[in-house]
Design an enzyme around this catalytic site. Structure first.
Site, PDB file in Angstrom:
ATOM      1  N   ASP A  25       0.878  -1.165   0.000  1.00 13.39           N
ATOM      2  CA  ASP A  25       0.000   0.000   0.000  1.00 13.39           C
ATOM      3  C   ASP A  25       0.917   1.218   0.000  1.00 13.39           C
ATOM      4  OD1 ASP A  25      -1.668   2.120   0.556  1.00 13.39           O
ATOM      5  OD2 ASP A  25      -2.448   1.314   2.442  1.00 13.39           O
ATOM      6  N   LYS A  87       2.741  11.187  -3.299  1.00 18.18           N
ATOM      7  CA  LYS A  87       1.741  10.494  -4.117  1.00 18.18           C
ATOM      8  C   LYS A  87       0.848  11.462  -4.894  1.00 18.18           C
ATOM      9  CE  LYS A  87      -1.825   6.892  -3.521  1.00 18.18           C
ATOM     10  NZ  LYS A  87      -2.347   5.941  -2.518  1.00 18.18           N
ATOM     11  N   ASP A 208     -12.745   5.627   2.927  1.00 13.72           N
ATOM     12  CA  ASP A 208     -11.294   5.684   3.148  1.00 13.72           C
ATOM     13  C   ASP A 208     -10.877   7.113   3.496  1.00 13.72           C
ATOM     14  OD1 ASP A 208      -8.531   5.738   3.017  1.00 13.72           O
ATOM     15  OD2 ASP A 208      -8.378   4.643   1.131  1.00 13.72           O
TER      16      ASP A 208
HETATM   17  P1  ADP Z   1      -2.799   7.562   3.669  1.00 13.92           P
HETATM   18  O1  ADP Z   1      -3.736   6.551   3.107  1.00 13.92           O
HETATM   19  O2  ADP Z   1      -3.109   8.958   3.205  1.00 13.92           O
HETATM   20  O3  ADP Z   1      -1.383   7.197   3.510  1.00 13.92           O
HETATM   21  P2  ADP Z   1      -3.276   6.658   6.372  1.00 13.92           P
HETATM   22  O4  ADP Z   1      -4.390   5.746   6.078  1.00 13.92           O
HETATM   23  O5  ADP Z   1      -2.001   6.058   6.807  1.00 13.92           O
HETATM   24  O6  ADP Z   1      -3.051   7.704   5.213  1.00 13.92           O
HETATM   25  O7  ADP Z   1      -3.794   7.674   7.473  1.00 13.92           O
HETATM   26  C1  ADP Z   1      -2.972   8.641   8.022  1.00 13.92           C
HETATM   27  C2  ADP Z   1      -3.809   9.489   8.932  1.00 13.92           C
HETATM   28  O8  ADP Z   1      -4.355   8.667   9.952  1.00 13.92           O
HETATM   29  C3  ADP Z   1      -3.030  10.589   9.606  1.00 13.92           C
HETATM   30  O9  ADP Z   1      -3.751  11.804   9.507  1.00 13.92           O
HETATM   31  C4  ADP Z   1      -2.957  10.119  11.048  1.00 13.92           C
HETATM   32  O10 ADP Z   1      -2.904  11.192  11.944  1.00 13.92           O
HETATM   33  C5  ADP Z   1      -4.256   9.359  11.179  1.00 13.92           C
HETATM   34  N1  ADP Z   1      -4.211   8.420  12.297  1.00 13.92           N
HETATM   35  C6  ADP Z   1      -3.339   7.421  12.509  1.00 13.92           C
HETATM   36  N2  ADP Z   1      -3.578   6.818  13.673  1.00 13.92           N
HETATM   37  C7  ADP Z   1      -4.644   7.449  14.215  1.00 13.92           C
HETATM   38  C8  ADP Z   1      -5.377   7.307  15.429  1.00 13.92           C
HETATM   39  N3  ADP Z   1      -5.039   6.400  16.323  1.00 13.92           N
HETATM   40  N4  ADP Z   1      -6.418   8.141  15.637  1.00 13.92           N
HETATM   41  C9  ADP Z   1      -6.752   9.087  14.738  1.00 13.92           C
HETATM   42  N5  ADP Z   1      -6.100   9.276  13.593  1.00 13.92           N
HETATM   43  C10 ADP Z   1      -5.063   8.475  13.326  1.00 13.92           C
HETATM   44 MG    MG Z   2      -4.571   4.946   2.268  1.00  9.32          MG
END
Ligand code: ADP
Ligand code: MG
Length: 622
Positions: A25, A87, A208
């Site tokens: 991913d 990205k 998502d």
């Molecule tokens: P992407 O798909 O854009 O790479 P992710 O799915 O990894 O992103 O999500 C990243 C986001 O998730 C960030 O904004 C991060 O702060 C948030 N995040 C990660 N863990 C938590 C949590 N425990 N509670 C709330 N938000 C979270």
């Molecule tokens: Mg993602």
């Protein structure tokens, strides 16, 4: 987007022969890698026991490259050389980036690839090169964990990624030294992780919410076939916006003004992010930042982020409406992305869909896990009855024909991989080259379509117009990448192009192009009819002029000759009319007027062919 299932012909290898395959991913904020071991999918950890690799790359003046958490830590003191959210720039052109709406601080400069580069102390870095660095770390991690070279990887991309964005992602993986088995769309991967492809029926909503983007996809599953009914979202809304709102609130508590220096800003943001994440598991958190110390309660965060969550829910409703569905038609809601850990998000999604969303699989990992399951099937680790998922192309593909018309060769929603061919011919006598202009879109006119590539077929043997037979072949592989070839069938001359457009379309642009094709359908049909008549008029003009020049004096008397000359003038004038019926009428008249001349020419040429041959020969078909 339709996902069909086809059976995998390979048989299951012995356990010790299991092939090493992973799902990756490649996220905007975080990236991770997963694999299937002993039949169970798992994400792979780094040496510090973390599965998430922040999608951040730092470049130093000495050329040292750091990826992940350590790079993220540099974003406060060295923001210009710390690339985040790469990205967003994949497969995009300078023009797209101006409208990306992200307030990223980079200096972007144009490059030969069409994609702009980031200007860093280590030189110009392309988005593909930065992504390659992230992928290298994940591939290395996997090879260490699996103790050997990888056979290949399934890499996920957003459902709306177009040719250019997919190609850029694939290039980055190839440069990182891993074979791409397939690019798979993120919502499909999430649905696969929950085993929703294994029988069952119904509508699935994939919600998502990541760091910087929100995507909603409505899928329908029936008889083991996934169909993407609609996609929507907001490419500038995610957990980072929660952080910004909270950081601003911290700033207010600390009595800071609006005009903050970048380093204080980054500090506020980083504190906000970690406080927000803590609140997903505890009701309140102690905060100390920029001279302010206090307690942050969950309710405070909720009130700051509610308007943003509401925005995602409006997008969900719109997306459902596009699919012609109501919330109660949805059988399963799959939660994806780190920001769906925020409890308030879950509450509001539950309320909006009237059902509890699926959250059992870690929303950070669910996409990588689905990709790993798919990779496992693709390398042949599964028994013969396992299924492969197929996608469809989102917009029609075709080429430009005479008169500035777009001729569709592969229609939108066709399942990929697919290969189609169509025969074309030359327009002029003695034409030895043909320009092939590859287009994408639903409209009838080239000027309303998106230009993907141009190439030329040269070396066509000179023939009369319409005699050459040029077969144009379109092939779209399982990753949605297009290859176009053109071959003159008599001489065998051939040319082809791998389509790598210099910039991409985002989901809104795809939607806009589709919408326009509907609203302009009638006007487009008229425009097409007009262009076709103009082309016919042109062809008739060229033919008649040549014929008059060649045989006019010999076969026509003065009056007849003059009459046809007038017809020519008439054709030339009416050709520019905006009324296709009027042009058609004149073509009709001219063809009547020239009928007799055509008959005489035919006779004359038969006469000429007969000279010197016996009747016997003619009858034997010589
Ligand atoms: P992407 O798909 O854009 O790479 P992710 O799915 O990894 O992103 O999500 C990243 C986001 O998730 C960030 O904004 C991060 O702060 C948030 N995040 C990660 N863990 C938590 C949590 N425990 N509670 C709330 N938000 C979270
Ligand atoms: Mg993602």
């Amino acid at each position: 987007m339709v996902l069909l299932q086809i059976s995998e012909p390979g048989q299951s290898p012995e356990p010790h022969q299991r092939r090493r395959a992973v799902g990756i991913d490649l996220g905007t904020t975080n990236s991770l890698v997963a694999t299937v071991r002993s039949g169970t999918p798992e994400t792979l950890l780094d040496s510090e026991g973390q599965h998430l690799l922040p999608s951040v790359v730092h470049y130093s003046a000495t050329g040292e490259v750091t990826v992940g958490r350590r790079a993220y830590d540099r974003s406060a003191d060295d923001p210009l050389n710390t690339l985040v959210s790469v990205k967003r720039f994949m497969g995009r052109g300078i023009e797209d980036i101006k409208t990306l709406g992200s307030q990223l601080p980079y200096d972007m400069v144009a490059s030969d690839s069409g994609m702009p580069n980031f200007k860093t102390v280590a030189g110009e870095i392309s988005p593909v090169a930065a992504s390659t660095e992230i992928l290298k770390v994940l591939v290395e991690r996997a090879e260490l964990a699996l103790d050997g070279r990888l056979e290949g990887a399934v890499v996920t991309v957003p459902a709306y990624f177009d040719e250019a964005q997919r190609q850029a992602t694939k290039d980055a993986a190839t440069l990182a030294g891993v074979k791409v088995l397939r690019l798979l769309s993120e919502p499909t991967a999430a649905a696969v992780a929950y085993g929703l492809d294994q029988g069952g029926e119904g509508v699935i909503a994939v919600y998502d919410l990541g760091g910087g983007t929100f995507d909603i996809s409505i899928l329908r599953l029936s008889h083991g076939v996934f169909e993407v009914l609609s996609t929507g979202g907001d490419s500038a809304l995610g957990g980072d916006d929660f952080d910004r709102a909270l950081a601003q609130w911290f700033g207010q508590q600390a009595g800071l003004g609006d005009d903050l220096n970048p380093s204080v800003q980054r500090q506020l943001l980083m504190t906000a992010r970690s406080a927000k994440e803590s609140l997903s598991t505890q009701p309140q958190v102690a905060v100390s930042v920029a001279g302010w110390t206090g307690e942050l309660k969950r309710e405070q965060l909720d009130s700051l982020i509610d308007p943003m969550i509401d925005k995602t829910l409006r997008a969900c409703r719109r997306c459902l409406r596009d699919a012609g569905l109501k919330p109660e038609d949805v059988a399963n809601v799959v939660m994806v992305g780190g920001s769906t850990r925020t409890l308030r998000v879950r509450e509001k999604v539950t309320e909006a869909f009237g059902r509890e969303p699926l959250v059992d699989i870690d929303p950070d990992r669910v996409v990588a896990i689905g990709a790993a399951l798919q990779a496992d099937v693709l390398v042949g680790n599964k028994p013969g009855d396992e299924m492969l998922l197929l996608d469809v192309i989102p917009l029609s593909l075709g080429i430009e024909t005479m008169g500035g018309l777009m001729e569709k060769i592969i229609h939108r929603n066709t399942t990929i991989p697919v290969a189609k061919a169509q025969d074309f011919t030359t327009f002029k006598d003695g034409q030895v080259a043909m320009a092939v202009h590859v287009l994408q879109g639903e409209r009838e006119l080239v000027s309303d379509s998106r230009s993907l590539a141009r190439f030329e077929l040269r070396g066509i043997p000179p023939m009369v117009a319409g005699a050459a037979k040029i077969r144009v072949g379109f092939r779209v592989d399982a990753d949605g990448l297009l290859n176009v070839s053109a071959k003159e069938l008599i001489s065998g001359v051939e040319a082809h192009v791998e389509v790598k457009p210099s910039y991409g379309l985002n989901d809104e642009e795809v939607t806009r192009m589709l919408k326009e094709s509907y609203t302009h359908a009638k006007g487009d049909m008229q425009a097409r009819a007009l262009r076709e008549q103009q082309v016919d008029a042109d062809r008739m003009y060229v033919d008649l002029q040549a014929a008059l020049e060649q045989d006019g004096r010999a076969l026509l008397n003065n009056e007849e000759y003059h009459c046809l000359e007038m017809a020519l003038v008439d054709l030339e004038r009416v050709r520019n009319s905006e009324n296709h019926r009027e042009i058609a009428r004149h073509i009709e008249v001219v063809s009547k007027t020239s009928e007799e001349f055509a008959a005489r020419r035919m006779n004359a040429s038969i006469q000429k062919a007969l000279t010197g041959h016996s009747l016997d020969e003619i009858e034997r078909g010589m």
